[in-house]
Design an enzyme around this catalytic site. Sequence first.
Site, mmCIF file in Angstrom:
data_model
loop_
_atom_site.group_PDB
_atom_site.id
_atom_site.type_symbol
_atom_site.label_atom_id
_atom_site.label_comp_id
_atom_site.label_asym_id
_atom_site.label_seq_id
_atom_site.Cartn_x
_atom_site.Cartn_y
_atom_site.Cartn_z
ATOM 1 N N GLY A 164 0.894 -1.299 -0.020
ATOM 2 C CA GLY A 164 0.151 0.083 -0.229
ATOM 3 C C GLY A 164 0.705 1.345 -0.020
ATOM 4 O O GLY A 164 1.943 1.342 0.219
ATOM 5 N N HIS A 165 0.299 2.421 -0.076
ATOM 6 C CA HIS A 165 0.758 3.486 -0.409
ATOM 7 C C HIS A 165 1.425 4.055 0.869
ATOM 8 O O HIS A 165 0.799 4.033 1.895
ATOM 9 C CB HIS A 165 -0.075 4.575 -1.195
ATOM 10 N N GLY A 166 2.423 4.774 0.519
ATOM 11 C CA GLY A 166 3.326 5.162 1.726
ATOM 12 C C GLY A 166 4.055 4.366 2.686
ATOM 13 O O GLY A 166 4.523 4.714 3.712
#
Length: 357
Positions: free
Chosen positions: A244-246
């Site tokens: 997932g992002h980040g």
Amino acid sequence: MRLDALASRIGAVLHGDGAVEVRGCAPVDRAGPGQVSFVANMRYIEHLRTTGASAVIVAPGAAVREGVARLECRDPYFAFREAMVALHGFRRHPHPADAASGSPLRSPAAVVHAQAQVAPDCVIHAGAVVERGARLGSGCVLYPHSYVGEGAELGSGCVLFPGATIYDGCRLGDRVTIHANAVIGSDGFGFATHKGRHEKIPQAGIVVLEDDVEIGSGCVIERAAMEETRIGAGTKFADLISIGHGTRIGKHCLLVSLVGVSGSVEMGDYVVLGGQAGVTGHLKIGSDVQASGKAAIVTDLPDGARVGGIPAIELDAAKRNALAGRDLYGMARRLKQLEREVERLKGAGSPKKENTP
């Protein structure tokens, strides 16, 4: 290669005829003359009595069938790796079959933007696309239909297998390998729900893969909404993994197939996640953590934790729970029988009421 030369190459002590020649490696239960095998897992130890290999790589003191040379070392699995390198070597990347005579490393069917910076020794196959402002370091290989987006950067010695996609602005270090159909830098799953609608949040960040990262086929690493999603040096992914992002993953981690890690997770170094393990978003996973297959990690974990189960708990407890739950239906039936027996005994032991006029 002679066995004495191989022993020297892999750092093993040879017990046997060093003049024997070997040509390759094979599994211990199927190896034949001229082949080298190994045993690093005790479940295969019995095959040492029957193997047809010319030599086996084993820990010191292992008993091997008479006539089979022993290559003894403290780390048989790594020594096997060294033997594979010596006898088989790594994949040799072919040049484009339709390469133009003036550029033997580049297919005329590749699309490379005039403003891209590509080292002259890069190999670029038919259908590969390199967009404006992208930069490719020395010795990169782009297989057919791989894609490097605008402004993306690849260090030296990177390999993109067929269909691998590097979105715009993402950065790869040196010797990064992206296997077929993996996607680096797609939009993070970021939406703000407002009045029943899911409104997309611009994903303005990038993905950074540090040196010597290897990403398996079909993996997806989302770009961050802000700043970056980062995968640390030496980390290896198997196939079909979603990040997932980040999220930030440390150095030399191992993620097995079908792992899913939600956004904004901070993961330390030397973490191992078994197949189908999942990590909830916004958690902190310490270094040297190990999670068994299908573990559902829903809380922060300290350095060195060993966990398993759904939700993930201490590994030994998770194993005991799993054993206890192997026959839940049978346990439920026995519980009902015990409840009926207790009720019967309670009824038999209660005082009889006397009739009153």
